[in-house]
Design a protein around this motif. Structure first.
Motif, PDB file in Angstrom:
ATOM      1  N   TRP A  59      13.298   2.372  28.374  1.00 54.48           N
ATOM      2  CA  TRP A  59      12.112   3.050  28.921  1.00 54.48           C
ATOM      3  C   TRP A  59      12.355   3.583  30.333  1.00 54.48           C
ATOM      4  CZ3 TRP A  59       9.057   4.041  25.089  1.00 54.48           C
ATOM      5  CH2 TRP A  59       8.973   3.142  24.008  1.00 54.48           C
ATOM      6  N   LYS A  60      13.107   2.824  31.135  1.00 57.31           N
ATOM      7  CA  LYS A  60      13.263   3.238  32.536  1.00 57.31           C
ATOM      8  C   LYS A  60      14.217   4.411  32.703  1.00 57.31           C
ATOM      9  CE  LYS A  60      11.859  -1.033  34.860  1.00 57.31           C
ATOM     10  NZ  LYS A  60      11.200  -1.631  33.691  1.00 57.31           N
ATOM     11  N   ARG A  61      14.854   4.819  31.601  1.00 58.61           N
ATOM     12  CA  ARG A  61      15.717   6.020  31.654  1.00 58.61           C
ATOM     13  C   ARG A  61      15.010   7.210  31.021  1.00 58.61           C
ATOM     14  NH1 ARG A  61      20.392   6.642  29.173  1.00 58.61           N
ATOM     15  NH2 ARG A  61      20.371   4.883  27.721  1.00 58.61           N
ATOM     16  N   MET A  62      13.704   7.034  30.800  1.00 59.88           N
ATOM     17  CA  MET A  62      12.926   8.140  30.228  1.00 59.88           C
ATOM     18  C   MET A  62      11.968   8.687  31.274  1.00 59.88           C
ATOM     19  SD  MET A  62      11.918   6.412  26.556  1.00 59.88           S
ATOM     20  CE  MET A  62      11.053   7.825  25.893  1.00 59.88           C
ATOM     21  N   ARG A  63      11.758   9.982  31.276  1.00 60.46           N
ATOM     22  CA  ARG A  63      10.709  10.624  32.062  1.00 60.46           C
ATOM     23  C   ARG A  63       9.805  11.344  31.053  1.00 60.46           C
ATOM     24  NH1 ARG A  63      13.011   7.574  34.440  1.00 60.46           N
ATOM     25  NH2 ARG A  63      14.013   7.692  36.502  1.00 60.46           N
ATOM     26  N   ILE A  64       8.528  11.038  31.113  1.00 59.26           N
ATOM     27  CA  ILE A  64       7.587  11.476  30.085  1.00 59.26           C
ATOM     28  C   ILE A  64       6.702  12.604  30.613  1.00 59.26           C
ATOM     29  CG2 ILE A  64       5.738  10.741  28.524  1.00 59.26           C
ATOM     30  CD1 ILE A  64       8.318   9.245  27.979  1.00 59.26           C
ATOM     31  N   TYR A  65       6.750  13.728  29.918  1.00 61.33           N
ATOM     32  CA  TYR A  65       5.903  14.883  30.245  1.00 61.33           C
ATOM     33  C   TYR A  65       5.132  15.277  28.992  1.00 61.33           C
ATOM     34  CZ  TYR A  65       8.911  15.399  34.386  1.00 61.33           C
ATOM     35  OH  TYR A  65       9.601  15.184  35.568  1.00 61.33           O
ATOM     36  N   TRP A  66       4.236  16.282  29.150  1.00 60.35           N
ATOM     37  CA  TRP A  66       3.469  16.727  28.003  1.00 60.35           C
ATOM     38  C   TRP A  66       3.744  18.199  27.704  1.00 60.35           C
ATOM     39  CZ3 TRP A  66       2.535  12.250  30.210  1.00 60.35           C
ATOM     40  CH2 TRP A  66       2.112  11.212  29.370  1.00 60.35           C
ATOM     41  N   VAL A  67       3.724  18.513  26.409  1.00 54.53           N
ATOM     42  CA  VAL A  67       3.818  19.903  25.949  1.00 54.53           C
ATOM     43  C   VAL A  67       2.488  20.596  26.214  1.00 54.53           C
ATOM     44  CG1 VAL A  67       4.029  21.358  23.887  1.00 54.53           C
ATOM     45  CG2 VAL A  67       5.554  19.396  24.197  1.00 54.53           C
ATOM     46  N   ASP A  68       1.430  19.862  25.934  1.00 52.92           N
ATOM     47  CA  ASP A  68       0.106  20.471  26.063  1.00 52.92           C
ATOM     48  C   ASP A  68      -0.934  19.378  26.260  1.00 52.92           C
ATOM     49  OD1 ASP A  68      -0.201  21.177  22.473  1.00 52.92           O
ATOM     50  OD2 ASP A  68       0.169  19.333  23.566  1.00 52.92           O
ATOM     51  N   GLU A  69      -2.108  19.815  26.684  1.00 52.33           N
ATOM     52  CA  GLU A  69      -3.200  18.866  26.909  1.00 52.33           C
ATOM     53  C   GLU A  69      -4.528  19.565  26.677  1.00 52.33           C
ATOM     54  OE1 GLU A  69      -3.502  15.041  28.049  1.00 52.33           O
ATOM     55  OE2 GLU A  69      -4.694  16.144  26.576  1.00 52.33           O
ATOM     56  N   SER A  79      -7.848  13.267  24.539  1.00 46.22           N
ATOM     57  CA  SER A  79      -6.792  13.424  25.550  1.00 46.22           C
ATOM     58  C   SER A  79      -5.424  13.033  24.999  1.00 46.22           C
ATOM     59  CB  SER A  79      -7.114  12.539  26.770  1.00 46.22           C
ATOM     60  OG  SER A  79      -5.976  12.428  27.613  1.00 46.22           O
ATOM     61  N   ASN A  80      -4.475  13.941  25.067  1.00 40.94           N
ATOM     62  CA  ASN A  80      -3.114  13.634  24.608  1.00 40.94           C
ATOM     63  C   ASN A  80      -2.484  12.564  25.495  1.00 40.94           C
ATOM     64  OD1 ASN A  80      -3.404  15.530  22.594  1.00 40.94           O
ATOM     65  ND2 ASN A  80      -2.338  17.146  23.727  1.00 40.94           N
ATOM     66  N   TYR A  81      -2.707  12.685  26.814  1.00 37.04           N
ATOM     67  CA  TYR A  81      -2.175  11.680  27.744  1.00 37.04           C
ATOM     68  C   TYR A  81      -2.837  10.320  27.488  1.00 37.04           C
ATOM     69  CZ  TYR A  81      -1.897   9.001  32.093  1.00 37.04           C
ATOM     70  OH  TYR A  81      -1.734   7.990  33.016  1.00 37.04           O
ATOM     71  N   GLY A  82      -4.168  10.364  27.388  1.00 35.22           N
ATOM     72  CA  GLY A  82      -4.899   9.104  27.179  1.00 35.22           C
ATOM     73  C   GLY A  82      -4.449   8.411  25.904  1.00 35.22           C
ATOM     74  N   THR A  83      -4.211   9.199  24.863  1.00 34.98           N
ATOM     75  CA  THR A  83      -3.789   8.617  23.577  1.00 34.98           C
ATOM     76  C   THR A  83      -2.414   7.988  23.686  1.00 34.98           C
ATOM     77  OG1 THR A  83      -5.111  10.258  22.376  1.00 34.98           O
ATOM     78  CG2 THR A  83      -3.318   9.179  21.148  1.00 34.98           C
ATOM     79  N   ILE A 102      -0.597  15.779  32.399  1.00 39.36           N
ATOM     80  CA  ILE A 102      -1.413  16.955  32.727  1.00 39.36           C
ATOM     81  C   ILE A 102      -2.827  16.407  32.917  1.00 39.36           C
ATOM     82  CG2 ILE A 102      -2.338  19.128  31.861  1.00 39.36           C
ATOM     83  CD1 ILE A 102       0.177  19.354  30.067  1.00 39.36           C
ATOM     84  N   PHE A 103      -3.493  16.806  33.997  1.00 42.68           N
ATOM     85  CA  PHE A 103      -4.842  16.283  34.252  1.00 42.68           C
ATOM     86  C   PHE A 103      -5.864  17.195  33.573  1.00 42.68           C
ATOM     87  CE2 PHE A 103      -3.187  12.970  36.538  1.00 42.68           C
ATOM     88  CZ  PHE A 103      -2.416  13.355  37.621  1.00 42.68           C
ATOM     89  N   GLY A 104      -6.341  16.718  32.418  1.00 39.82           N
ATOM     90  CA  GLY A 104      -7.242  17.542  31.606  1.00 39.82           C
ATOM     91  C   GLY A 104      -8.594  17.800  32.245  1.00 39.82           C
ATOM     92  N   GLU A 111      -4.809  23.641  37.237  1.00 32.23           N
ATOM     93  CA  GLU A 111      -3.956  22.571  36.700  1.00 32.23           C
ATOM     94  C   GLU A 111      -2.711  23.160  36.041  1.00 32.23           C
ATOM     95  OE1 GLU A 111      -3.582  19.666  37.244  1.00 32.23           O
ATOM     96  OE2 GLU A 111      -2.405  18.842  35.584  1.00 32.23           O
ATOM     97  N   ALA A 112      -2.851  24.287  35.371  1.00 31.79           N
ATOM     98  CA  ALA A 112      -1.664  24.935  34.764  1.00 31.79           C
ATOM     99  C   ALA A 112      -0.656  25.276  35.853  1.00 31.79           C
ATOM    100  CB  ALA A 112      -2.085  26.188  34.000  1.00 31.79           C
ATOM    101  N   LYS A 113      -1.153  25.749  36.995  1.00 33.59           N
ATOM    102  CA  LYS A 113      -0.251  26.080  38.111  1.00 33.59           C
ATOM    103  C   LYS A 113       0.357  24.813  38.720  1.00 33.59           C
ATOM    104  CE  LYS A 113      -2.195  30.528  39.658  1.00 33.59           C
ATOM    105  NZ  LYS A 113      -3.229  30.690  38.597  1.00 33.59           N
ATOM    106  N   ARG A 114      -0.524  23.791  38.910  1.00 34.62           N
ATOM    107  CA  ARG A 114      -0.011  22.550  39.506  1.00 34.62           C
ATOM    108  C   ARG A 114       1.076  21.931  38.654  1.00 34.62           C
ATOM    109  NH1 ARG A 114       0.300  17.305  39.060  1.00 34.62           N
ATOM    110  NH2 ARG A 114      -0.677  17.356  36.989  1.00 34.62           N
ATOM    111  N   TYR A 115       0.795  21.864  37.320  1.00 36.05           N
ATOM    112  CA  TYR A 115       1.756  21.195  36.430  1.00 36.05           C
ATOM    113  C   TYR A 115       3.043  22.009  36.309  1.00 36.05           C
ATOM    114  CZ  TYR A 115       3.139  17.899  32.802  1.00 36.05           C
ATOM    115  OH  TYR A 115       3.792  16.921  32.084  1.00 36.05           O
ATOM    116  N   SER A 116       2.898  23.337  36.275  1.00 35.42           N
ATOM    117  CA  SER A 116       4.094  24.194  36.239  1.00 35.42           C
ATOM    118  C   SER A 116       4.980  23.879  37.439  1.00 35.42           C
ATOM    119  CB  SER A 116       3.700  25.677  36.268  1.00 35.42           C
ATOM    120  OG  SER A 116       2.994  26.046  35.102  1.00 35.42           O
TER     121      SER A 116
END
Ligand code: 6PG
Length: 238
Positions: A59-69, A79-83, A102-104, A111-116
């Protein structure tokens, strides 16, 4: 494009988890950058991952991001993150500093700009673009993927890493990974199950670019499809 077919959705989820863990086992000295999609199919994988592969996953060698939210608060069941946080990340004690949601509930355009900007700052560049080691994609029965719905294919040509899309069926705004990041990824991994996905599986396995998911599958460099027999049989392509 490589297809992997299993008799059930559960077996497909197990195979996909082992595939991702295997990627990390083969390169034990580096960190892996993953982007996950939402929807119901990944939830099955998250639940199995937390309960049956917790000890074998680095787990500590993983960085988790989202495709979409979906543009909803993280407490919302949509919420994809919440789930993912509820089914997997909290269960395995994933350190917060390795998770980039991604903060839905933020204003969508901002938020699209921030996450980008966050992805561009924190995901390693390769050939000039932030490059995920694997982008996990689902596909809707209408052919959408990454919350890019039919008629929104212009997002596949965007050079903004994330943009706001709209679910045409309920008007819900979403933050969606666009083509510049999708096509920059080292690997795109579709995870598709259920006979209701027959049409999109047929589109993906055939050569016609009939929707966003099929277009992405046909134009990315390294694409893998993990699907169950229901989806494959209903598609009538194999
Ligand atoms: C989302 C997803 C979306 C999903 C497909 C398939 O946030 O809804 O990212 O693109 O992958 O809709 O969803 P299911 O797995 O629920 O069929």
């Amino acid at each position: 494009m490589k297809s992997y077919i299993y008799s059930t959705a559960t077996e497909t989820a197990h195979a996909l988890i082992k595939h991702l863990v295997g990627m990390m086992e083969r390169e034990p000295d580096r960190t892996f950058y993953f982007a996950f999609s939402g929807g119901s199919t990944p939830s099955l994988m998250f639940d199995i991952w937390a309960n049956e592969y917790k000890e074998v996953t680095p787990w500590k060698r993983m960085r988790i991001y989202w495709v979409d939210e979906r543009c909803v608060p993280m407490e919302d069941s949509e919420s994809n993150y919440g789930t993912m946080r509820r089914l997997l990340l909290d269960e395995v004690g994933m350190p917060g500093e390795f998770v980039f949601p991604i903060f839905g509930d933020y204003p969508p355009e901002a938020e699209a700009k921030r996450y980008s900007a966050q992805v561009c700052r924190t995901v390693p560049l390769w050939r000039g673009f932030p490059t995920f080691d694997a982008v996990l994609l689902g596909a809707g029965d209408d052919g959408h993927t990454s919350s890019i719905f039919p008629g929104q294919e212009y997002l596949l040509a965007s050079f903004h890493p994330y943009e706001v899309s709209v679910n045409p069926y309920n008007g819900q705004q979403r933050i969606a990974m666009t083509g510049c990041l999708l096509f920059a990824a080292r690997k795109l991994v579709f995870f598709i199950t259920g006979k209701n996905k027959a049409n999109v599986v047929r589109d993906i396995l055939d050569s016609g670019d009939t929707g966003p998911a099929a277009y992405v599958a046909h134009h990315a460099e390294d694409v893998e499809i993990f699907m169950d027999a229901q989806a494959e049989k209903a598609s009538g392509t194999m």
